[in-house]
Design a protein around this motif. Structure first.
Motif, mmCIF file in Angstrom:
data_model
loop_
_atom_site.group_PDB
_atom_site.id
_atom_site.type_symbol
_atom_site.label_atom_id
_atom_site.label_comp_id
_atom_site.label_asym_id
_atom_site.label_seq_id
_atom_site.Cartn_x
_atom_site.Cartn_y
_atom_site.Cartn_z
ATOM 1 N N GLU A 15 44.562 4.996 25.039
ATOM 2 C CA GLU A 15 43.714 4.259 24.090
ATOM 3 C C GLU A 15 42.363 3.920 24.723
ATOM 4 O O GLU A 15 41.309 4.097 24.112
ATOM 5 C CB GLU A 15 44.433 2.986 23.656
ATOM 6 N N ILE A 53 39.304 10.368 19.219
ATOM 7 C CA ILE A 53 40.215 10.036 18.119
ATOM 8 C C ILE A 53 41.617 10.554 18.413
ATOM 9 O O ILE A 53 42.615 9.863 18.169
ATOM 10 C CB ILE A 53 39.669 10.588 16.792
ATOM 11 N N ALA A 54 41.711 11.768 18.956
ATOM 12 C CA ALA A 54 43.024 12.334 19.277
ATOM 13 C C ALA A 54 43.750 11.513 20.342
ATOM 14 O O ALA A 54 44.975 11.373 20.292
ATOM 15 C CB ALA A 54 42.860 13.783 19.743
ATOM 16 N N MET A 56 43.498 8.334 20.682
ATOM 17 C CA MET A 56 43.861 7.034 20.119
ATOM 18 C C MET A 56 45.033 7.123 19.138
ATOM 19 O O MET A 56 45.608 6.099 18.773
ATOM 20 C CB MET A 56 42.642 6.415 19.438
ATOM 21 N N ILE A 57 45.412 8.310 18.724
ATOM 22 C CA ILE A 57 46.504 8.486 17.763
ATOM 23 C C ILE A 57 47.859 8.001 18.297
ATOM 24 O O ILE A 57 48.605 7.355 17.551
ATOM 25 C CB ILE A 57 46.562 9.940 17.272
ATOM 26 N N PRO A 58 48.238 8.263 19.569
ATOM 27 C CA PRO A 58 49.544 7.761 20.036
ATOM 28 C C PRO A 58 49.687 6.244 19.948
ATOM 29 O O PRO A 58 50.756 5.740 19.596
ATOM 30 C CB PRO A 58 49.626 8.235 21.487
ATOM 31 N N ALA A 60 48.173 4.264 17.775
ATOM 32 C CA ALA A 60 48.326 3.926 16.361
ATOM 33 C C ALA A 60 49.738 4.245 15.880
ATOM 34 O O ALA A 60 50.348 3.458 15.148
ATOM 35 C CB ALA A 60 47.293 4.681 15.532
ATOM 36 N N ALA A 61 50.270 5.390 16.296
ATOM 37 C CA ALA A 61 51.624 5.768 15.891
ATOM 38 C C ALA A 61 52.652 4.794 16.461
ATOM 39 O O ALA A 61 53.599 4.410 15.770
ATOM 40 C CB ALA A 61 51.934 7.192 16.349
#
Length: 99
Positions: A15, A53-54, A56-58, A60-61
């Motif tokens: 992140e 952005i990629a 930061m996806i983990p 968010a998930a």
């Protein structure tokens, strides 16, 4: 989930790296930071945005999954046994003829 500190360390590190990529791309596109030649053009900045952005996806998930476990336990755990309703129980009839 009470705070961002409750995230696992690898997810938290991803992140922070993602935020750093987004910040660096913003600063380089607006001319506040001069990056070396391969990273100083607009194409590299767009790639840094998508990479940020990629990364930061983990996080968010993970936060969505933790929220789903807290808010809706039926989504993540087995279904609880069905309770018998009041209509299934035998009723005492006071107007029986054999009393």
């Amino acid at each position: 989930m009470r705070s961002l500190g409750a995230l696992p360390k690898p997810v938290l590190i991803l992140e922070v790296i993602g935020i750093a990529f987004l910040l660096l791309s913003y600063l380089s596109l607006n001319g506040y930071v001069a990056l070396p030649a391969p990273f100083g053009n607009a194409t590299a900045a767009i790639i840094m945005v998508f990479l940020g952005i990629a990364l930061m996806i983990p996080a968010a998930a993970f936060m969505v999954w933790a929220m789903a476990q807290n808010v809706a336990p039926l989504l993540t755990k087995g279904q609880s046994p069905v309770k018998k309703s009041l209509s299934d129980k035998p009723k005492d009839k006071h107007d029986d003829a054999d009393h």
